[in-house]
Scaffold this active site. Structure first.
Site, PDB file in Angstrom:
ATOM      1  N   LYS A  63       0.837  -1.200   0.000  1.00  0.00           N
ATOM      2  CA  LYS A  63       0.000   0.000   0.000  1.00  0.00           C
ATOM      3  C   LYS A  63       0.874   1.252   0.000  1.00  0.00           C
ATOM      4  O   LYS A  63       0.674   2.156  -0.813  1.00  0.00           O
ATOM      5  CB  LYS A  63      -0.897  -0.036   1.238  1.00  0.00           C
ATOM      6  CG  LYS A  63      -2.064   0.904   1.173  1.00  0.00           C
ATOM      7  CD  LYS A  63      -2.901   0.806   2.455  1.00  0.00           C
ATOM      8  CE  LYS A  63      -3.723  -0.471   2.504  1.00  0.00           C
ATOM      9  NZ  LYS A  63      -4.248  -0.734   3.854  1.00  0.00           N
TER      10      LYS A  63
ATOM     11  N   ARG B  58      -3.347   3.234   8.621  1.00  0.00           N
ATOM     12  CA  ARG B  58      -3.636   2.050   7.805  1.00  0.00           C
ATOM     13  C   ARG B  58      -2.454   1.097   7.803  1.00  0.00           C
ATOM     14  O   ARG B  58      -1.312   1.503   7.746  1.00  0.00           O
ATOM     15  CB  ARG B  58      -3.899   2.472   6.349  1.00  0.00           C
ATOM     16  CG  ARG B  58      -4.661   3.754   6.210  1.00  0.00           C
ATOM     17  CD  ARG B  58      -4.655   4.277   4.773  1.00  0.00           C
ATOM     18  NE  ARG B  58      -5.339   3.386   3.859  1.00  0.00           N
ATOM     19  CZ  ARG B  58      -5.340   3.554   2.541  1.00  0.00           C
ATOM     20  NH1 ARG B  58      -4.664   4.570   1.988  1.00  0.00           N
ATOM     21  NH2 ARG B  58      -5.972   2.701   1.767  1.00  0.00           N
TER      22      ARG B  58
ATOM     23  N   GLY C 251      -8.730  -7.448   4.566  1.00  0.00           N
ATOM     24  CA  GLY C 251      -9.528  -7.699   5.750  1.00  0.00           C
ATOM     25  C   GLY C 251      -8.727  -8.182   6.939  1.00  0.00           C
ATOM     26  O   GLY C 251      -9.278  -8.421   8.001  1.00  0.00           O
TER      27      GLY C 251
ATOM     28  N   MET D 137      -5.909  -6.689   8.380  1.00  0.00           N
ATOM     29  CA  MET D 137      -5.442  -5.644   9.272  1.00  0.00           C
ATOM     30  C   MET D 137      -6.527  -4.584   9.378  1.00  0.00           C
ATOM     31  O   MET D 137      -7.369  -4.452   8.514  1.00  0.00           O
ATOM     32  CB  MET D 137      -4.174  -5.016   8.696  1.00  0.00           C
ATOM     33  CG  MET D 137      -3.084  -6.000   8.500  1.00  0.00           C
ATOM     34  SD  MET D 137      -2.446  -6.553  10.071  1.00  0.00           S
ATOM     35  CE  MET D 137      -1.170  -7.630   9.472  1.00  0.00           C
TER      36      MET D 137
ATOM     37  N   ARG E  77      -3.549  -1.657  -6.296  1.00  0.00           N
ATOM     38  CA  ARG E  77      -2.722  -2.865  -6.183  1.00  0.00           C
ATOM     39  C   ARG E  77      -3.114  -3.805  -7.315  1.00  0.00           C
ATOM     40  O   ARG E  77      -4.185  -3.655  -7.899  1.00  0.00           O
ATOM     41  CB  ARG E  77      -2.936  -3.544  -4.839  1.00  0.00           C
ATOM     42  CG  ARG E  77      -4.370  -4.006  -4.654  1.00  0.00           C
ATOM     43  CD  ARG E  77      -4.621  -4.562  -3.268  1.00  0.00           C
ATOM     44  NE  ARG E  77      -6.054  -4.601  -3.033  1.00  0.00           N
ATOM     45  CZ  ARG E  77      -6.624  -4.550  -1.825  1.00  0.00           C
ATOM     46  NH1 ARG E  77      -5.893  -4.452  -0.752  1.00  0.00           N
ATOM     47  NH2 ARG E  77      -7.919  -4.604  -1.708  1.00  0.00           N
TER      48      ARG E  77
ATOM     49  N   HIS F  69     -16.477  -8.832   1.370  1.00  0.00           N
ATOM     50  CA  HIS F  69     -15.457  -9.714   1.932  1.00  0.00           C
ATOM     51  C   HIS F  69     -15.582 -11.115   1.364  1.00  0.00           C
ATOM     52  O   HIS F  69     -14.612 -11.716   0.896  1.00  0.00           O
ATOM     53  CB  HIS F  69     -15.589  -9.741   3.454  1.00  0.00           C
ATOM     54  CG  HIS F  69     -14.615 -10.643   4.125  1.00  0.00           C
ATOM     55  ND1 HIS F  69     -14.920 -11.948   4.458  1.00  0.00           N
ATOM     56  CD2 HIS F  69     -13.331 -10.453   4.491  1.00  0.00           C
ATOM     57  CE1 HIS F  69     -13.863 -12.501   5.016  1.00  0.00           C
ATOM     58  NE2 HIS F  69     -12.887 -11.617   5.055  1.00  0.00           N
TER      59      HIS F  69
ATOM     60  N   SER G 293      13.707 -43.470 -11.202  1.00  0.00           N
ATOM     61  CA  SER G 293      12.525 -42.685 -10.875  1.00  0.00           C
ATOM     62  C   SER G 293      12.493 -42.525  -9.362  1.00  0.00           C
ATOM     63  O   SER G 293      12.411 -43.516  -8.638  1.00  0.00           O
ATOM     64  CB  SER G 293      11.267 -43.392 -11.380  1.00  0.00           C
ATOM     65  OG  SER G 293      10.137 -42.644 -11.026  1.00  0.00           O
TER      66      SER G 293
ATOM     67  N   CYS H 225       8.363 -39.449  -9.201  1.00  0.00           N
ATOM     68  CA  CYS H 225       6.982 -39.908  -9.308  1.00  0.00           C
ATOM     69  C   CYS H 225       6.264 -39.939  -7.970  1.00  0.00           C
ATOM     70  O   CYS H 225       5.218 -40.529  -7.826  1.00  0.00           O
ATOM     71  CB  CYS H 225       6.905 -41.274  -9.980  1.00  0.00           C
ATOM     72  SG  CYS H 225       7.642 -42.596  -9.013  1.00  0.00           S
TER      73      CYS H 225
ATOM     74  N   TYR I 260      12.166 -35.505 -16.037  1.00  0.00           N
ATOM     75  CA  TYR I 260      10.710 -35.358 -16.010  1.00  0.00           C
ATOM     76  C   TYR I 260      10.172 -35.409 -14.586  1.00  0.00           C
ATOM     77  O   TYR I 260      10.851 -35.846 -13.650  1.00  0.00           O
ATOM     78  CB  TYR I 260      10.024 -36.436 -16.852  1.00  0.00           C
ATOM     79  CG  TYR I 260      10.140 -37.845 -16.303  1.00  0.00           C
ATOM     80  CD1 TYR I 260       9.200 -38.322 -15.390  1.00  0.00           C
ATOM     81  CD2 TYR I 260      11.177 -38.687 -16.684  1.00  0.00           C
ATOM     82  CE1 TYR I 260       9.312 -39.605 -14.874  1.00  0.00           C
ATOM     83  CE2 TYR I 260      11.294 -39.967 -16.184  1.00  0.00           C
ATOM     84  CZ  TYR I 260      10.357 -40.420 -15.271  1.00  0.00           C
ATOM     85  OH  TYR I 260      10.457 -41.672 -14.754  1.00  0.00           O
TER      86      TYR I 260
HETATM   87  P1  ADP Z   1      -7.518  -2.377   3.699  1.00  0.00           P
HETATM   88  O1  ADP Z   1      -6.084  -2.720   3.695  1.00  0.00           O
HETATM   89  O2  ADP Z   1      -8.327  -3.280   4.543  1.00  0.00           O
HETATM   90  O3  ADP Z   1      -8.054  -2.203   2.322  1.00  0.00           O
HETATM   91  P2  ADP Z   1      -7.312   0.459   3.936  1.00  0.00           P
HETATM   92  O4  ADP Z   1      -6.149   0.959   4.684  1.00  0.00           O
HETATM   93  O5  ADP Z   1      -7.220   0.497   2.471  1.00  0.00           O
HETATM   94  O6  ADP Z   1      -7.654  -0.989   4.451  1.00  0.00           O
HETATM   95  O7  ADP Z   1      -8.539   1.281   4.443  1.00  0.00           O
HETATM   96  C1  ADP Z   1      -9.840   0.895   4.159  1.00  0.00           C
HETATM   97  C2  ADP Z   1     -10.610   2.027   3.561  1.00  0.00           C
HETATM   98  O8  ADP Z   1     -10.570   3.166   4.386  1.00  0.00           O
HETATM   99  C3  ADP Z   1     -10.090   2.517   2.250  1.00  0.00           C
HETATM  100  O9  ADP Z   1     -10.581   1.761   1.195  1.00  0.00           O
HETATM  101  C4  ADP Z   1     -10.623   3.910   2.167  1.00  0.00           C
HETATM  102  O10 ADP Z   1     -11.922   3.894   1.650  1.00  0.00           O
HETATM  103  C5  ADP Z   1     -10.662   4.313   3.600  1.00  0.00           C
HETATM  104  N1  ADP Z   1      -9.557   5.211   3.875  1.00  0.00           N
HETATM  105  C6  ADP Z   1      -8.299   4.906   4.266  1.00  0.00           C
HETATM  106  N2  ADP Z   1      -7.551   5.990   4.405  1.00  0.00           N
HETATM  107  C7  ADP Z   1      -8.339   7.031   4.079  1.00  0.00           C
HETATM  108  C8  ADP Z   1      -8.141   8.434   4.008  1.00  0.00           C
HETATM  109  N3  ADP Z   1      -6.965   8.995   4.286  1.00  0.00           N
HETATM  110  N4  ADP Z   1      -9.175   9.191   3.638  1.00  0.00           N
HETATM  111  C9  ADP Z   1     -10.365   8.630   3.346  1.00  0.00           C
HETATM  112  N5  ADP Z   1     -10.622   7.330   3.395  1.00  0.00           N
HETATM  113  C10 ADP Z   1      -9.609   6.534   3.755  1.00  0.00           C
HETATM  114 MG    MG Z   2      -7.704  -0.871   1.069  1.00  0.00          MG
HETATM  115 MG    MG Z   3     -10.249  -3.514   4.491  1.00  0.00          MG
END
Ligand code: ADP
Ligand code: MG
Ligand code: MG
Length: 909
Positions: free
Chosen positions: A27, A98, A107, A109, A371, A489, A798, A865, A885
């Site tokens: 990220k 984040r 989902g 972290m 990503r 999710h 083999s 094998c 192989y």
């Molecule tokens: P994950 O790794 O679970 O995707 P993120 O760190 O991307 O978590 O955060 C989840 C969501 O929070 C992002 O998709 C975004 O919508 C929102 N978010 C994160 N940082 C910001 C920010 N600086 N301003 C607005 N929304 C944010």
């Molecule tokens: Mg995200």
């Molecule tokens: Mg998330």
């Protein structure tokens, strides 16, 4: 002392870049890169993954000391860029905290948004924005998220609904409203108060008012989350090393919850389920963060095209769609235009399908993440081939981008057409992850595991899923959820797992307590009932529907063609029947590397003749029974050789201990007594005499053929006569006779002599001959160590890595389950050595034997094998060692072919 631990990004500049993902996490590295290529990204900074490792070693306080100055400096930079002030009551700087590991762990972290708010700042923000509702909505979100993530208020495993959701539900009920957006300012203020009371009650502490305390709490919580149960489980599933650590990103907030001109969403540059080159995504107006994926409201589509398609799938009329669920292109055309341009730019730049997250604050678009998108196996293949055709990537990149295991999904079942004709779907959801699945209904992850442990197939039925359901999803055949969208999710995780999933089946009313669900108010289903899902259409059926193998498409064939172009290793299959051989050939096997003759003896009359042979009193008795077996066995080989026309087939002589074939029950023994015309007692005694203390190390393999040469003789006859019969019909065969369990050169020489002598006799009888090879399994450590001796006579080796692993480790394959799970859990072993070749030990024997064997016989053919034959990581090793192989089960052949090409490309780099 002057090691850099914090990297800034913002305003079109950044200290990091995309290829620094090891240090900055995926990220953080991409946030930096997006800044560098001029995209609108809120300013912020990344604390490196190395700090996470330091955190785990040195502890919290020491690490805060280490990074304090850098973090304070960096916050100043955000303040400058946004003209705000962290901790200020009138003009506060709000940030998100984040996590972000090297590879995305969706989902896994937790993110905290709106950090920096407190009872004073919320008033300031309200005044500054002129939007009191927005200010308090942000505040109640912050208190909720912060308490969840940092103060440990997360709902616990069993209870379905967290403490804060419960409070929200109560307030909504009293107000008589359904959606979060319908809550009034007063409601929101009330929520904040109630939340804080709940925090105090549960944790005994006041909610922190100081922004700096909040910030350090959140940063440490991200580091702590690296070691939480969910993250550990995810790492185990995807083999992510613990040492990698996670980075922490602190970033200025942009707000999607400022009203009708604000929104938040996620998008994919191509279709993550089918791979089609169609930009798609979902958004919600006046929302924040994960609202879109949480399934709280029904998300809307970004493009008009996608929106129309969605409406048809959901049975929503065009009028209703336009009013209630307009696309972003319709509701905010300017932002949509920007987004479409940006997604194109991102894909061109990263040369792969992107999964992006964005927020629109008062009509201005901001990018928050990009990503390489997770995708299904089908999409993986299609996207790569399309990008090759579009000139975006080259052939080697196409191959290297394939995850071999994911090809499995293309080979996965679909419903049998005939079975489908007689069933009617009971409801429809979104086609979240393709494939067909059938199983018994379970509603909880724990039950899914229980059912599966009993050998049942299950479908996990949920209102929506969360990371707590991961274990259940992993063992289920498929997943269906009542809420959520294509990016919920459940959908994202199921696609990652290559598992069938239907999401947003709105008709389902699930009652977790009574373990029942009602569909459209009509059909009632309960735990244990059968249900079937089609993840490609979104249809859900009551009952069990038979499935059938998938048909392979052109893109798949193209990948396989490329794989063969670059692979050096040949891929053969382990197959014992014409049917298996046929599948192997269809999947592109270049021969059979292991045909186990013993499997043939269990069918029909053969087992009786086989038992007769084993239970015979003397050689004469055995020859009498073997004469009955000969035509049956010859017919088996004719079947297989015919299917494998023109390709080599390695036939292994009888291998397992004889007691495996004889009846151990009274009825079976009496039957044999009758067949053989001797007393039951005598049969009983002979069966008893076959029992061994340790059959794995007993009378088996070539020890059998040396004790009873007539068995080897009969099998040689069956193989060579079958080949000659086919030759007479103009069918080419390449039989390779393989002696099992050789440990000593002379064992092999004795078997080889029987084989060659028998061949000579047959060729004279038939006045015809055929080329054949004689080689041996290398599966006893002594054979590996004396390979240079055995190779003087053997034409091929083999490696039977199952037995070789068993004997090198001294682990009985049959008893290993008693302690292996504990070894894996404690980290004494990293992998199950029966599933992934132990390169450090067993692999050394493979390497050594290959080298020594080829020293005396340069052209010695070496293959593998065991179960490890098709395991992608092991294949890399075989490439390095220079084997000729690998041989694996028919369904793994495509995976092995791909892995072989990747290994070759990797080797030549
Ligand atoms: P994950 O790794 O679970 O995707 P993120 O760190 O991307 O978590 O955060 C989840 C969501 O929070 C992002 O998709 C975004 O919508 C929102 N978010 C994160 N940082 C910001 C920010 N600086 N301003 C607005 N929304 C944010
Ligand atoms: Mg995200
Ligand atoms: Mg998330």
């Amino acid at each position: 002392m002057n090691k850099k631990r914090v990297y800034l990004f913002g305003n079109g500049d950044a200290e990091g870049k995309a290829d620094m993902r090891d240090l900055l996490g995926g990220k953080g590295a991409n946030l930096a890169e997006m800044n560098l290529i001029g995209l609108p990204v809120p300013p912020g900074f990344t604390i490196t993954t190395e700090v996470c490792t330091e955190y785990n070693q040195l502890g919290k306080n020491a690490v805060i000391e280490l990074i304090k100055l850098e973090v304070e400096e960096s916050i100043k930079k955000i303040e400058e860029a946004t003209s705000t002030k962290f901790g200020d009551r009138d003009n506060p700087c709000l940030v998100s905290v984040r996590s972000g590991a090297r590879v995305s762990m969706p989902g896994m972290m937790d993110t905290v948004l709106n950090l920096g708010l407190n009872d004073e700042a919320v008033v300031g923000i309200a005044k500054k924005s002129g939007n009191e509702r927005f200010a308090w909505d942000s505040y109640r979100r912050f208190v909720q998220m912060y308490s969840d993530v940092v103060l440990g208020m997360k709902s616990n495993f069993k209870s379905e609904i967290g403490p804060f959701e419960k409070i929200i539900e109560e307030v909504k009920k009293i107000r008589g409203v359904e959606l979060d957006t319908e809550l009034t300012l007063t409601d929101l203020k009330e929520l904040v108060v109630k939340f804080k009371i709940a925090v105090k009650k549960q944790t005994g502490r006041d909610f922190p008012n100081s922004p700096w305390e909040q910030l350090w709490g959140a940063i440490c919580a991200v580091f702590d989350s690296w070691m939480n149960e969910r993250a550990i489980l995810y790492r185990q599933m995807y083999r992510i090393p613990e040492e990698w650590g996670t980075a922490v990103n602190v970033q200025a907030m942009v707000f999607g919850n400022m009203g009708r001109t604000s929104a938040t969403g996620v998008a994919f540059t191509r279709d993550a389920a089918t791979g089609e080159d169609i930009f798609n995504g979902e958004y919600l107006i006046n929302a924040q963060g994960e609202d879109v994926v949480a399934g709280i409201r029904t998300p809307q589509q970004i493009t008009i095209e996608g929106s129309k398609r969605w409406a048809i799938q959901q049975g929503v009329s065009e009028e209703e769609r336009k009013v209630r669920y307009p696309s972003l292109e319709e509701s905010m055309p300017e932002c949509a235009k920007d987004l479409i341009a940006i997604q194109q730019k991102l894909e061109n730049y990263f040369k792969d399908m992107q999964d992006l997250e964005f927020t629109i604050q008062d009509g201005k678009l901001w990018l928050l993440q990009t990503r390489n998108g997770k995708r299904t196996g089908t999409a993986m293949v299609k996207i790569a081939i399309d990008m090759l055709k579009q000139g975006i990537i080259d052939e080697k990149t196409v191959l290297l981008r394939q995850e071999p295991e994911k090809l499995d999904e293309l080979l996965h079942p679909v419903f049998k057409r005939s079975a489908l004709a007689s069933v009617m779907p009971i409801t429809k959801g979104l086609p979240a992850s393709p494939g067909a699945a059938t199983g018994k209904i379970v509603f909880h992850a724990e039950e899914a595991e229980e059912f599966v442990a009993k050998g049942e197939k299950v479908i996990l039925c949920r209102i929506e899923t969360s990371p707590e359901d991961l274990r259940g999803m992993a063992v289920a055949e498929g997943i269906v959820t009542a809420r959520g969208g294509m990016t919920s999710h459940a959908a994202v995780v199921a696609r990652g797992m290559g598992k069938c999933c239907v999401s947003a089946a709105n008709d389902l009313q699930i009652d977790y307590k009574s373990k029942k669900m009602v569909i459209g108010g009509r059909v009632l289903l309960k735990e244990g009932d059968w249900i079937s899902l089609n993840g490609s259409t979104g249809l859900v059926y009551a009952g069990k529907i038979e499935t059938q193998e998938a048909e392979l498409n052109d893109d798949f064939s193209e990948i396989m063609r490329l794989a063969d172009k670059y692979a050096r290793l040949e891929v053969r299959a382990n197959a014992d029947t014409p049917h298996d051989a046929m599948i192997a050939r269809k999947f592109g096997a270049q021969g059979i590397g292991l045909c186990r003759t013993e499997h043939m003896f269990f069918e029909g009359d053969k087992i009786i003749a086989m038992r007769e042979m084993i239970l015979a009193k003397d050689e004469n008795g055995r020859r009498y029974a073997l004469a009955k077996l000969l035509p049956l066995q010859r017919a088996d080989f004719i079947g297989i050789f015919e299917v494998m026309e023109g390709l080599p087939v390695t036939v292994r002589l009888l291998d397992p201990p004889l007691h495996e074939f004889v009846p151990h029950d009274e009825i079976g023994q009496k039957e044999m007594a009758q067949v053989m015309g001797i007393s039951y007692e005598e049969i009983h005694n002979r069966v008893e005499s076959l029992l061994e203390q340790n059959p794995m190390l007993g009378l088996r393999g070539c020890r059998l053929g040396n004790l009873y040469p007539e068995i080897t003789e009969m099998q040689t006859r069956a193989i060579l006569e079958a080949a000659l019969d086919l030759k007479a019909k103009g069918i080419e065969t390449y039989p390779e006779i393989m002696v099992p369990l050789t440990g000593i050169l002379y064992e092999f020489l004795a078997q080889r002599k029987i084989i060659d002598d028998t061949a000579k006799v047959i060729f004279e009888e038939r006045k015809d001959k055929i080329d054949y090879k004689v080689g041996t399994m290398i599966e006893i450590p002594r054979a590996a160590l004396t390979a240079h001796r055995i190779a003087t006579s053997a034409e091929f080796f083999s490696f039977g890595t199952n037995d070789l692993t068993q004997m090198t480790f001294g682990y009985s394959r049959d008893d290993v389950a008693k302690f292996l799970p504990m070894y894996l859990e404690k980290g004494i072993l990293k992998d199950d050595p029966f599933a992934v070749l132990d390169q450090k030990g067993v692999g050394q024997l493979v390497e050594l034997a290959t080298k020594r064997g080829r020293e005396v016989k340069k052209e010695l053919k070496c293959g593998i094998c065991g179960e490890h034959g098709g395991e992608p990581r092991s294949v890399k090793f075989y490439e390095k060692v220079g084997l000729n192989y690998v041989s694996c089960s028919p369904f793994r052949v495509p995976i092995a072919r791909l892995a072989a090409s990747q290994a070759a490309i990797g080797q030549n780099k």
